[in-house]
Design a protein around this motif. Sequence first.
Motif, mmCIF file in Angstrom:
data_model
loop_
_atom_site.group_PDB
_atom_site.id
_atom_site.type_symbol
_atom_site.label_atom_id
_atom_site.label_comp_id
_atom_site.label_asym_id
_atom_site.label_seq_id
_atom_site.Cartn_x
_atom_site.Cartn_y
_atom_site.Cartn_z
ATOM 1 N N THR A 202 49.328 35.851 -11.222
ATOM 2 C CA THR A 202 50.415 36.786 -11.522
ATOM 3 C C THR A 202 51.744 36.195 -11.076
ATOM 4 N N TYR A 203 52.732 36.269 -11.971
ATOM 5 C CA TYR A 203 54.057 35.727 -11.655
ATOM 6 C C TYR A 203 54.769 36.721 -10.750
ATOM 7 N N HIS A 204 55.127 36.286 -9.555
ATOM 8 C CA HIS A 204 55.749 37.153 -8.548
ATOM 9 C C HIS A 204 57.255 36.938 -8.558
ATOM 10 N N ARG A 205 57.980 38.009 -8.883
ATOM 11 C CA ARG A 205 59.432 37.953 -8.869
ATOM 12 C C ARG A 205 59.953 38.914 -7.812
ATOM 13 N N LEU A 206 61.085 38.524 -7.223
ATOM 14 C CA LEU A 206 61.722 39.352 -6.203
ATOM 15 C C LEU A 206 62.789 40.227 -6.835
ATOM 16 N N CYS A 207 62.930 41.407 -6.283
ATOM 17 C CA CYS A 207 63.937 42.355 -6.777
ATOM 18 C C CYS A 207 65.331 41.830 -6.468
ATOM 19 N N ILE A 208 66.153 41.692 -7.499
ATOM 20 C CA ILE A 208 67.498 41.139 -7.313
ATOM 21 C C ILE A 208 68.379 42.089 -6.519
ATOM 22 N N TRP A 209 68.110 43.384 -6.647
ATOM 23 C CA TRP A 209 68.878 44.356 -5.868
ATOM 24 C C TRP A 209 68.663 44.125 -4.373
ATOM 25 N N HIS A 210 67.414 43.851 -3.977
ATOM 26 C CA HIS A 210 67.139 43.565 -2.575
ATOM 27 C C HIS A 210 67.762 42.228 -2.155
ATOM 28 N N ILE A 211 67.825 41.286 -3.085
ATOM 29 C CA ILE A 211 68.474 40.016 -2.766
ATOM 30 C C ILE A 211 69.931 40.250 -2.391
ATOM 31 N N TYR A 212 70.619 41.095 -3.140
ATOM 32 C CA TYR A 212 72.009 41.408 -2.831
ATOM 33 C C TYR A 212 72.129 42.123 -1.487
ATOM 34 N N GLN A 213 71.172 43.042 -1.186
ATOM 35 C CA GLN A 213 71.222 43.738 0.100
ATOM 36 C C GLN A 213 71.078 42.759 1.261
ATOM 37 N N ASN A 214 70.132 41.849 1.129
ATOM 38 C CA ASN A 214 69.943 40.860 2.190
ATOM 39 C C ASN A 214 71.130 39.905 2.291
ATOM 40 N N ALA A 215 71.721 39.581 1.151
ATOM 41 C CA ALA A 215 72.898 38.706 1.181
ATOM 42 C C ALA A 215 74.049 39.387 1.906
ATOM 43 N N ALA A 216 74.204 40.691 1.683
ATOM 44 C CA ALA A 216 75.285 41.413 2.365
ATOM 45 C C ALA A 216 75.065 41.461 3.864
ATOM 46 N N THR A 217 73.807 41.378 4.296
ATOM 47 C CA THR A 217 73.510 41.376 5.734
ATOM 48 C C THR A 217 73.764 40.010 6.354
ATOM 49 N N HIS A 218 73.275 38.949 5.708
ATOM 50 C CA HIS A 218 73.358 37.611 6.281
ATOM 51 C C HIS A 218 74.686 36.923 5.977
ATOM 52 N N LEU A 219 75.391 37.377 4.950
ATOM 53 C CA LEU A 219 76.657 36.746 4.563
ATOM 54 C C LEU A 219 77.791 37.763 4.563
ATOM 55 N N ALA A 220 77.769 38.643 5.546
ATOM 56 C CA ALA A 220 78.773 39.721 5.581
ATOM 57 C C ALA A 220 80.192 39.158 5.684
ATOM 58 N N ASP A 221 80.363 38.134 6.522
ATOM 59 C CA ASP A 221 81.712 37.568 6.685
ATOM 60 C C ASP A 221 82.185 36.885 5.408
ATOM 61 N N VAL A 222 81.283 36.255 4.684
ATOM 62 C CA VAL A 222 81.667 35.570 3.450
ATOM 63 C C VAL A 222 82.108 36.581 2.396
ATOM 64 N N PHE A 223 81.348 37.678 2.253
ATOM 65 C CA PHE A 223 81.740 38.721 1.302
ATOM 66 C C PHE A 223 83.086 39.325 1.685
ATOM 67 N N LYS A 224 83.354 39.399 2.985
ATOM 68 C CA LYS A 224 84.599 40.023 3.434
ATOM 69 C C LYS A 224 85.805 39.108 3.226
ATOM 70 N N ASP A 225 85.613 37.822 3.443
ATOM 71 C CA ASP A 225 86.754 36.892 3.396
ATOM 72 C C ASP A 225 87.032 36.363 1.995
ATOM 73 N N PHE A 226 86.010 36.296 1.129
ATOM 74 C CA PHE A 226 86.180 35.707 -0.201
ATOM 75 C C PHE A 226 85.765 36.733 -1.266
ATOM 76 N N GLN A 227 86.708 37.175 -2.044
ATOM 77 C CA GLN A 227 86.422 38.162 -3.079
ATOM 78 C C GLN A 227 85.627 37.577 -4.244
ATOM 79 N N ASN A 228 85.773 36.283 -4.506
ATOM 80 C CA ASN A 228 85.099 35.664 -5.644
ATOM 81 C C ASN A 228 83.671 35.230 -5.330
ATOM 82 N N PHE A 229 83.265 35.330 -4.065
ATOM 83 C CA PHE A 229 81.930 34.870 -3.718
ATOM 84 C C PHE A 229 80.852 35.694 -4.433
ATOM 85 N N SER A 230 81.068 36.990 -4.551
ATOM 86 C CA SER A 230 80.076 37.848 -5.223
ATOM 87 C C SER A 230 79.886 37.424 -6.676
#
Length: 797
Positions: free
Chosen positions: A362-390
């Motif tokens: 079975t092909y296992h894919r990860l939920c992209i919505w959860h990927i964004y949630q985790n990115a906001a946790t681990h890259l909070a400063d990057v999202f805050k300082d750079f508007q184009n990063f998203s």
Amino acid sequence: MENDLPIHEVQSCRKLDFEDVDLQEINDNALPLCITDGNRRNQIFLPLAIPDDLVPKLDMEFDTEVAAKNFYQKYAKASGFGTRLSKGHKDKNSDLMLDRVFCCSREGKKPKDKRNMIVKCPRPETRCDCSARMKISCRQGEKYRVVQFVAEHNHELSTPSKTHLFRSHRHLTMAHEAEIYMARSCGITPKQSIELMSKQVGGRENLGFIRDDLKNYLRSKRSIPMMQGDTGGVLEYLQGMQLEDPNFFYAIQVDEDDLITNIFWADAKMRTDFAHFGDVVCFDTTYRKHKDGRPIALFVGVNHHKQTTVFGAALLYDETILTFEWLFDTFAKAMMGKIPRTILTDQDGRMATALASQWPTTYHRLCIWHIYQNAATHLADVFKDFQNFSTDFSHCIYDYENEDDFFEGWSEMLKTYGLEDNKWLKKMFDIKEKWALVYGRETFCADMTTTQRSESMNSVIKKYVSYKHGLLEFFEHFQRLLDDRRYNESVADFKGNQSTPAMTFPCRILQHAASVYTHEVYEKFKEELCKGIDCKWEVDGDLGNQMSYRVTPHGKTSHHLVTYDSSTNSICCSCKKFEFAGFLCSHALKILMTLNIVTIPDAYILKRWTKAAKIGNVHVSSESSPEMELKAKLSFRYKELSYLYMQLMTKASECDEAYQIAKDGFWKMLEQMDACCQGKKKMKEVRIEEHCSVYQDVDTNPSEIAYNKIKGIKVKEKVTYKSSKRPRSALEMATKKRKYKVKEKFSSKRLQELGNNVVNSSMDSATIQGFAPELPPQQGQELGNNDDSDQQVAKDE
């Protein structure tokens, strides 16, 4: 002036006409006749005038003690007092009741309370040594004969409109119990149930019981599974479901102490839906709806109407690798060995390990919505300082069509924002095949990139299941959720079979799509077709029967390569929309319209999106026994007779003659059924055989465990969930924080404006308080009680 007019011209008074007073109403509400003896000390209350055939008389005979009791009950209800059983004597040899006394409920005196404890709320006194009674005896014959009758009471009697409140005149019949059970199973509250049944009989005084009786009945029904334990109640419910539906499948896992840890179940409709639409499955265990904090695991997918459908459900004890391995293995057994082609989950390492071991193909894919949630946790400063990063991060997920471009775009993003040494991004790059769309374009995912459908079920479950419900109540109300969603599917089926989508413009390819696709998929196809109209195209190359085209969407600079083979009437686009979603993209439709191809090629019409998606033979294994068939037949009979009864009752209430016919017919049928049932022996209770597989968690070689070895349900040590809401991610909390800052800023500005208005208009403090907007809660409360994301997810569905 109006105030100077005479009083009789200003005020008006309606004249009371006492001649129009209803004498019958006065008699109904009047108290019984009260007389006194010569000393005017002892009051004697006599019942109101009642029909002579209801008044007991000396030497009156009855066949049984029950018949005498029922007769005295009717007399007491008509007179306005309650009854109870008093003393009686039995024959020592034959155990026959020789005599019995039926007395007023206020007979005798309340005995002294011998308990040492202090009663905080003592019951009101009801005994007043009333001597009203009727005594029967069979000492001088075979029948019971009235040997004593006292009609006088030493207390006030009740009016006919209040007699139904006496305990002796209140009882629940089997019909009442059936109605209460059906109302409870539909989620109707006891208050609404009793109001409905009162309307049916013309008032609460004609109902035969009060609200307290209904609550006591429901409490006793709940106490039965409590006496058996949650184990007995849940197993009995699951076995009952299997009796009604022989294809109902359930499995239970126990630990080394023979305590139930995990429960999985799937009915025939779930198993059939998986056979039709089980190619893609979303799996999630985020939400805790049970009071013990047990995760609810749902296997959900999408049907041909783009509706969320449930393939299976489970109540888990924990979320370990062993639990997930057991669950995936049990799910495959329930679906007769079939497993999904693609599964979407959140970023849980234990799920991934269990999937790799149980469903390796079975092909296992990860939920992209959860990927964004985790990115906001681990890259909070990057999202805050750079508007184009998203935007750049989104390009890496969605936009690239070949692996080289993805590598180049990923390296450019890391270099631009200085993230070459970021540990989380390195970890995500190692599992890029599970979330980057460039690696999943050629895998069918039913146009889903997130576990949104599984997530949105949380907001739906809230309407049916309460956090305080026990296990048995959870199963019953969860079934209501399934019934409602299946009814919505039936409505969509009816709409698709009996109607055709409206044509916005006469286009043959759209007419062809409307004839084969369901309404919801047709709208998606029409949207792609409209996008294709604005696309630009040019010939890229010619290789015999194959022509290559470059198609550029409107407003974009990048292009897609579309290849058409005239010999096989096949078309392929570099975006792989058909391979991923199951219907053609706008780029391919642009080329088909350019080549004057007015129908969709058969190879690009996926059956799972058509109106005939559920047509075909689907075999679901079933194990039935004569006992199970008998139980199913009894359930069918009850439902059919209930429907016929409602029809008969509706027609019988239209006229007096029909009412009398129905009434006489009912009494005649009751006599015939009593005679039929008395001539047969009582049916013995059928023992239900266990048809589920039970496995031990600690045994490497699972073996079946006997039903009688199960000791109970394993209880979690401590529940830390104070609500049923899903835990909030960092991105959601940051978003809500920004919203409240805007709201707080607006509130402060609004308060200032209102303050100026108050000063200008000399408004008092009460008016200021009435116009002041509600201030936002504190940050801690805001983070814990936010529920906007669930509403948004449900709205997106």
